[in-house]
Design a protein around this motif. Sequence first.
Motif, mmCIF file in Angstrom:
data_model
loop_
_atom_site.group_PDB
_atom_site.id
_atom_site.type_symbol
_atom_site.label_atom_id
_atom_site.label_comp_id
_atom_site.label_asym_id
_atom_site.label_seq_id
_atom_site.Cartn_x
_atom_site.Cartn_y
_atom_site.Cartn_z
ATOM 1 N N LEU A 89 5.777 -8.304 -28.013
ATOM 2 C CA LEU A 89 5.218 -6.969 -27.788
ATOM 3 C C LEU A 89 3.911 -7.101 -27.010
ATOM 4 C CD1 LEU A 89 4.945 -3.890 -28.280
ATOM 5 C CD2 LEU A 89 3.848 -4.443 -30.464
ATOM 6 N N GLU A 90 3.873 -6.478 -25.807
ATOM 7 C CA GLU A 90 2.647 -6.493 -24.997
ATOM 8 C C GLU A 90 1.784 -5.291 -25.349
ATOM 9 O OE1 GLU A 90 4.763 -6.710 -21.047
ATOM 10 O OE2 GLU A 90 3.353 -8.377 -20.809
ATOM 11 N N TRP A 91 0.470 -5.551 -25.504
ATOM 12 C CA TRP A 91 -0.466 -4.454 -25.771
ATOM 13 C C TRP A 91 -1.792 -4.884 -25.140
ATOM 14 C CZ3 TRP A 91 0.851 -1.045 -30.414
ATOM 15 C CH2 TRP A 91 0.140 0.169 -30.351
ATOM 16 N N LEU A 141 13.070 -10.939 -19.458
ATOM 17 C CA LEU A 141 13.508 -9.548 -19.313
ATOM 18 C C LEU A 141 12.507 -8.624 -20.002
ATOM 19 C CD1 LEU A 141 15.423 -7.201 -18.713
ATOM 20 C CD2 LEU A 141 16.766 -7.888 -20.722
ATOM 21 N N ASP A 142 11.764 -7.867 -19.191
ATOM 22 C CA ASP A 142 10.871 -6.876 -19.777
ATOM 23 C C ASP A 142 11.644 -5.556 -19.881
ATOM 24 O OD1 ASP A 142 8.977 -4.741 -20.124
ATOM 25 O OD2 ASP A 142 7.399 -6.195 -19.663
ATOM 26 N N VAL A 143 12.009 -5.217 -21.097
ATOM 27 C CA VAL A 143 12.867 -4.051 -21.336
ATOM 28 C C VAL A 143 12.109 -2.760 -20.991
ATOM 29 C CG1 VAL A 143 14.158 -2.818 -23.098
ATOM 30 C CG2 VAL A 143 14.117 -5.302 -23.119
ATOM 31 N N PHE A 186 10.825 -15.956 -14.738
ATOM 32 C CA PHE A 186 10.310 -14.863 -13.910
ATOM 33 C C PHE A 186 10.690 -13.520 -14.509
ATOM 34 C CE2 PHE A 186 9.858 -18.441 -11.185
ATOM 35 C CZ PHE A 186 8.660 -18.172 -10.544
ATOM 36 N N GLU A 187 9.693 -12.652 -14.556
ATOM 37 C CA GLU A 187 9.848 -11.333 -15.199
ATOM 38 C C GLU A 187 10.169 -10.266 -14.163
ATOM 39 O OE1 GLU A 187 6.526 -10.264 -17.644
ATOM 40 O OE2 GLU A 187 7.018 -8.131 -17.594
ATOM 41 N N ASN A 188 11.108 -9.399 -14.504
ATOM 42 C CA ASN A 188 11.384 -8.220 -13.686
ATOM 43 C C ASN A 188 10.160 -7.295 -13.728
ATOM 44 O OD1 ASN A 188 12.334 -7.936 -16.551
ATOM 45 N ND2 ASN A 188 12.463 -5.774 -15.953
ATOM 46 N N MET A 190 12.143 -11.833 -23.971
ATOM 47 C CA MET A 190 12.020 -10.407 -23.655
ATOM 48 C C MET A 190 10.595 -9.939 -23.908
ATOM 49 S SD MET A 190 15.477 -8.470 -24.822
ATOM 50 C CE MET A 190 15.896 -9.246 -26.367
ATOM 51 N N HIS A 191 10.204 -8.891 -23.186
ATOM 52 C CA HIS A 191 8.978 -8.136 -23.463
ATOM 53 C C HIS A 191 9.375 -6.722 -23.864
ATOM 54 C CE1 HIS A 191 5.780 -10.392 -20.818
ATOM 55 N NE2 HIS A 191 5.920 -10.936 -22.007
ATOM 56 N N ILE A 192 8.611 -6.170 -24.778
ATOM 57 C CA ILE A 192 8.661 -4.743 -25.049
ATOM 58 C C ILE A 192 7.215 -4.246 -24.993
ATOM 59 C CG2 ILE A 192 10.805 -4.510 -26.391
ATOM 60 C CD1 ILE A 192 9.196 -5.048 -28.909
HETATM 61 FE FE LIG Z 1 5.979 -7.637 -19.335
#
Ligand SMILES: [Fe+2]
Length: 313
Positions: free
Chosen positions: A257-259, A184-186, A151-153, A215-217
């Motif tokens: 990396l999300e885009w 963890l989405d930073v 689960f993502e913040n 993690m996500h950035i």
């Molecule tokens: Fe995210």
Amino acid sequence: MNDNSALYAAMLSTLPNPGLGLGLRSKHFNYILENNPAVDWFEVISENFMDSGGRPRQVLKQIAERYPIVMHGVSLSIGSTDPLNMDYLGKLKALADEVKPLWISDHLCWTGVNSLNTHDLLPVLLNEESLRHICKRINQVQDYLQRPVMFENPSTYLTFKQSTILEWDFLRYMTEETGCGLLLDVNNVFVSSFNNDFDPILYIHQLPHDRIVQMHIAGHQHCGDYIIDTHDRNVVQEVWRLFSLAWKMTGGVATLLEWDSNIPDFETYHAELLKAKQYMNNVAAIGSSAEWPWYSEPAVSNPVDFLVSSVNW
Ligand SMILES: [Fe+2]
């Protein structure tokens, strides 16, 4: 805690770290199939493929034969008061059976109620009642999928006066109670900390680092008084610094990396991801809370007398 929580928690520690990944976007299908770029893994938005039996699903099958895949969902709506959508879960499971992802993730949020889907990741009230409600649903989902779910913040733009539990504590209680993992989405930490006036460094310090699997950035849009989580541009320096901290605290986990709009060509997207290498094992990049200009005491005091074991599950 249900019977399987300990099993799911144990499964988390067996998950691999595939390295640095990119989101799989239709714009890049042909490039990937033709060039086999040296990306460690791909994350797919589950909903983009669940209802598609056509080319996207065929392409995904081909790419899954060449790269590790992670499935990331946006419609589980774990915080809603609607019953869990078993039709959705059935399709999610079918896709997972086909793609064989390393893991499945979604968000700490709700997306609708009364069978309406807002297609937004809405913030949840953080109190004992919602914790109990959400953990019960996570147990159901994990038992149905037969695996731990990450689960993502969320990125948030408001908080509720009625919330009594800090977000990082809420996430910790969730994982302790259900054995679920954390994504963890930073960038989300940064966006929420600016919008809601908390210390992002403290947030990352307080998380249960051994439960963070990924993690996500991402990039965001700064609008002066607030930040919108747009995923449409390069990652800012502050987020890279938080990534350095999160890397140190977690020991380094799979990072993506999300885009999602204004998506550049594949090589530009990949080059932005590879900047992450400069911030791994880079303690000097972290800095301190004093350097974060909006830092102030958290709006909700830390509920030190709140123990997860005292919740009437
Ligand atoms: Fe995210």
